[in-house]
Design a protein around this motif. Structure first.
Motif, PDB file in Angstrom:
ATOM      1  N   HIS A  77      34.828 -50.374-116.030  1.00  0.00           N
ATOM      2  CA  HIS A  77      34.814 -51.807-116.315  1.00  0.00           C
ATOM      3  C   HIS A  77      34.302 -52.623-115.124  1.00  0.00           C
ATOM      4  N   ASP A  78      34.108 -51.979-113.972  1.00  0.00           N
ATOM      5  CA  ASP A  78      33.578 -52.676-112.800  1.00  0.00           C
ATOM      6  C   ASP A  78      32.127 -52.314-112.497  1.00  0.00           C
ATOM      7  N   TRP A  79      31.482 -51.555-113.364  1.00  0.00           N
ATOM      8  CA  TRP A  79      30.111 -51.135-113.065  1.00  0.00           C
ATOM      9  C   TRP A  79      29.163 -52.323-112.962  1.00  0.00           C
ATOM     10  N   ALA A  80      29.238 -53.266-113.902  1.00  0.00           N
ATOM     11  CA  ALA A  80      28.330 -54.419-113.849  1.00  0.00           C
ATOM     12  C   ALA A  80      28.527 -55.207-112.557  1.00  0.00           C
ATOM     13  N   SER A  81      29.795 -55.447-112.181  1.00  0.00           N
ATOM     14  CA  SER A  81      30.067 -56.201-110.956  1.00  0.00           C
ATOM     15  C   SER A  81      29.705 -55.396-109.710  1.00  0.00           C
ATOM     16  N   GLY A  82      29.973 -54.087-109.761  1.00  0.00           N
ATOM     17  CA  GLY A  82      29.640 -53.251-108.613  1.00  0.00           C
ATOM     18  C   GLY A  82      28.147 -53.183-108.365  1.00  0.00           C
TER      19      GLY A  82
END
Length: 401
Positions: A334-339
């Motif tokens: 769930h943090d891939w886009a932000s990462g």
């Protein structure tokens, strides 16, 4: 925790990755890197200094930076697939608009806005590719996606150098042609982007922001990559022309560079899958990019030029694949886009600064030597820092929002 990997990627998986790669072809291959081919003709026709010529790529990179800061929020609001195809459509409109004016201020604004839409396209596309690779084959899937940049570079090289040599005043038409090709890409990519399963994009909306300190070496290396690579891609054609390299040699160089970008998806796949969140794969490709950047400083002979294109093209987009792989393996889904957006933020800051520095140095010294030397040094330092990145298992609670 290691993901299960099927014996071989399915045809459907490869097809989806290739279709999504059209976004990378447009966002970087067309919008960003084709400018290097058109810069000499535009500079001659519109009577720009090198600093002015560099400022157009700085404007584009600044827009990319703005887009990077907004991508995660935009993807959460619209959905990643919607964000991808709509921003791709807007990028096509920006490419067409670039060919419709000679006003410097208008071109700056267009390049700025196109940079924003390119960031949305590229980051959301990389996130979609990351979700495609949930069940393994991350090195191949991400490599195919980023290899799309090579497709864009290759297509731009088919005829552009000869056309600009024949008549520099023809420069608006390639922008219009690339815009029209982008609309075709939207038609092909939209259904695929909307079918990729990404889960609920609102799942982690309320989670607090935390800086991933464990990824600091890779983040610093990626900033130096952005600072170093962009001067080469902005001014390499102008540099080769200043060294009396023939148009056909420049065409061969550009086509080899583009073809190498696409082939790199297969060349580095094994190392990327093995390294996962460790930094040695990133260090390896950065070292190759540094070598390719430095080579023209010593010789502009045909063999040296072609080897430079082969090395640079065969590794520079793999840097993007490597850091995306690090983020994908070290952060929860769930943090891939932000990462990915955080990595791209630092990269964007570097590539915003790079063209202006190189352009000013070229105007002052009437040579690209110092700018290319600085670029190679930044890339070499990035390779050293990347070696400090240790492997990380994806945490269950870390978020970047």
């Amino acid at each position: 925790m290691k993901q299960p990997v099927s014996a071989s990627p399915s045809r459907e998986l490869i097809f989806q990755a290739l279709i999504l790669s059209l976004g990378a072809a447009v966002a970087l291959g067309f919008s960003r890197f084709s400018y290097a081919l058109l810069l000499p003709a535009m500079r001659t026709t519109l009577e720009w200094s090198y600093a002015e010529a560099g400022s157009l790529n700085t404007a584009n990179a600044l827009g990319y930076l703005i887009g990077t800061l907004s991508t995660a929020r935009m993807a959460a609001r619209m959905g990643i697939g919607q964000c991808f195809w709509i921003s791709l459509l807007l990028t096509g409109a920006g490419l067409c608009a670039t060919g419709l004016t000679e006003n410097f201020t208008a071109l700056l604004i267009i390049r700025l806005l196109t940079g924003v839409t390119c960031a949305f396209t590229f980051i959301s596309g990389a996130t979609l590719a990351s979700h495609l690779a949930r069940d393994g084959h991350g090195g191949l899937v991400l490599g195919l996606y980023f290899g799309g940049v090579g497709t864009g570079i290759f297509l731009a090289g088919l005829g552009l150098p000869q056309a600009m040599e024949y008549d520099a005043g023809l420069w608006p038409y390639p922008w219009l042609a690339m815009g029209l090709l982008t609309f075709i890409a939207v038609y092909l990519a939209r259904p695929v982007a909307l079918k990729v399963p990404t889960g609920s994009h609102h799942a982690a909306k309320a989670a607090p922001w935390r800086f991933p300190a464990q990824l600091l070496p890779a983040l610093a290396a990626y900033f130096l990559f952005g600072l170093g690579y962009i001067s080469y891609m902005t001014f390499i054609i102008a540099y080769l022309r200043s060294g009396a390299v023939s148009t056909w040699a420049i065409t061969a160089f550009w086509l080899l560079l583009g073809g190498s970008v696409f082939a790199s998806a297969f060349v580095w796949q094994g190392l990327l899958d093995k390294a996962r969140a460790a930094g040695y794969a990133l260090a390896s490709v950065l070292a190759v990019v540094a070598l390719g950047t430095a080579l023209p400083l010593f010789s502009t002979s045909l063999p040296a030029v072609l080897i430079s294109g082969l090395l640079f093209g065969g590794a520079f987009l793999t840097v993007v694949t490597a850091v995306t792989n690090i983020a994908r393996c070290a952060l929860p889904a769930h943090d891939w886009a932000s990462g990915i957006a955080l990595f791209t933020l630092l990269f964007s800051i570097g590539q915003t600064i790079g063209p202006m520095i190189a352009g000013v140095l070229a105007d002052r010294s009437d040579s690209f030597t110092s700018g290319f030397a600085l670029s190679a040094s930044c890339l070499a330092l990035g390779a050293i820092l990347a070696l400090m990145q240790k492997a990380q298992d994806a945490p269950q609670s870390v978020t970047l929002r």
